[in-house]
Design an enzyme around this catalytic site. Sequence first.
Site, PDB file in Angstrom:
ATOM      1  N   GLY A 109       2.323  -0.520  39.674  1.00  0.00           N
ATOM      2  CA  GLY A 109       1.535  -1.731  39.902  1.00  0.00           C
ATOM      3  C   GLY A 109       0.762  -2.128  38.664  1.00  0.00           C
ATOM      4  N   ASN A 110       0.560  -3.425  38.495  1.00  0.00           N
ATOM      5  CA  ASN A 110      -0.237  -3.917  37.366  1.00  0.00           C
ATOM      6  C   ASN A 110      -0.705  -5.328  37.643  1.00  0.00           C
ATOM      7  OD1 ASN A 110       2.571  -4.974  36.468  1.00  0.00           O
ATOM      8  ND2 ASN A 110       2.698  -2.775  36.148  1.00  0.00           N
ATOM      9  N   THR A 130      -1.608   1.271  31.086  1.00  0.00           N
ATOM     10  CA  THR A 130      -0.455   2.019  31.580  1.00  0.00           C
ATOM     11  C   THR A 130      -0.920   3.414  32.017  1.00  0.00           C
ATOM     12  OG1 THR A 130       1.818   2.657  31.059  1.00  0.00           O
ATOM     13  CG2 THR A 130       0.223   2.928  29.287  1.00  0.00           C
ATOM     14  N   SER A 145       3.145  -1.322  30.517  1.00  0.00           N
ATOM     15  CA  SER A 145       4.454  -1.610  29.910  1.00  0.00           C
ATOM     16  C   SER A 145       5.097  -2.844  30.558  1.00  0.00           C
ATOM     17  CB  SER A 145       5.376  -0.403  30.079  1.00  0.00           C
ATOM     18  OG  SER A 145       5.535  -0.133  31.465  1.00  0.00           O
ATOM     19  N   GLU A 146       4.594  -3.273  31.716  1.00  0.00           N
ATOM     20  CA  GLU A 146       5.191  -4.428  32.407  1.00  0.00           C
ATOM     21  C   GLU A 146       4.462  -5.740  32.089  1.00  0.00           C
ATOM     22  OE1 GLU A 146       7.293  -3.762  36.349  1.00  0.00           O
ATOM     23  OE2 GLU A 146       5.673  -2.320  36.502  1.00  0.00           O
ATOM     24  N   HIS A 168       4.379  -2.470  44.711  1.00  0.00           N
ATOM     25  CA  HIS A 168       5.592  -2.068  45.424  1.00  0.00           C
ATOM     26  C   HIS A 168       5.298  -1.840  46.911  1.00  0.00           C
ATOM     27  CE1 HIS A 168       6.063   0.055  41.270  1.00  0.00           C
ATOM     28  NE2 HIS A 168       6.440  -1.202  41.170  1.00  0.00           N
TER      29      HIS A 168
END
Length: 352
Positions: free
Chosen positions: A110-111, A126, A156-157, A178
Amino acid sequence: MSKVITARDVEELIRSGGSLSSIPNDAIITPSARDTIRELENKAASTGGPVAASAPAAKPAAPGRPLNSKSPKAELEAFFDSAYAQDLKEQICQMGQRLWTRAYVDGNGGNMAIRVGEDIAICTPTLVSKGSLKPEDMCLVDFEGNQLLGTRKRTSEILMHLQMMKRQPKAVATCHCHPPYATAFAVAGIAPPTCMLPEYEVFCAVGVAPYRTPGSPEMGKLVADLTDQYNTILMANHGVVTWSHNNLEEAYWRMEIIEAYCRTIVVAGQLGKPINTFTGPQMKELLNIKQSLGFVDPRYGMKECELCDSGDWRPGVSCAVPAPQAATGPGADPEAEKLVQAITDQILAQGR
Ligand SMILES: [Zn+2]
């Protein structure tokens, strides 16, 4: 005659420095005033302090001059340490807590990101669980993903979030996680069927992006291309990402709404009864509300009879409105059909 004391009177009394003991014994206290007094007494008992009014804290103001990635470093640093930025960082931590508590994130998954200037955003780091984020963990990045400030490395996303913001100028906040039921639809590669619950229809407009490696520019582009029409995007074999033109909490709400919706329809599909759906006019009314809230949706221009789609997955569901016939296909117009037949016959005759 006894004096009537309302909740507002109690709040006013405390705000002006008065004490609850000054309320006359024979005063008539309204139920809501009683609740307010009880709340104040409980708070005073837990803090050991005097009874004091809790005036809502004003939100810190945004910086006077809009910043961008080329702003002097000292200005960016001052902004990043400001009360305004601190408030946004705390909002991210709070939403992280909610994502984790609801089991929408796993491991360090998640981010989130919030646009804070022309081409800069504050985002999550991260390798930190969303359940244990601290404001000092946050990062400042430019829209190419370069980290400008923050001690921890940015997620990283982040490229996907930034590509969404670049492509959709209205997006001020993005949230990715998610949640299991919605992610199950993403694994199956299908958007949930529509026309069943109002909350979902008003807040979410759901598109599906094909799978690409998380964090890759290709993934970001596929998602960003959908933001014109959708605010909730299922990422195939991965999860969900949402955006809001208002704030991060609204992007988070979309997660709660799509997850609750997917869970409900999975259960509804097991009840052994046909599922009822909205009629076209009922759906149109919901879309009118949605449009007035400024949310995107690809269905605004559609006719009422086209609104309830016949989605790929609809156990026991038959749309209340028959799907319209394709206007251009054979069968739509007997004249056109005759013509197609005549041409086909001619071609076959020439080929002999
Ligand atoms: Zn992910």
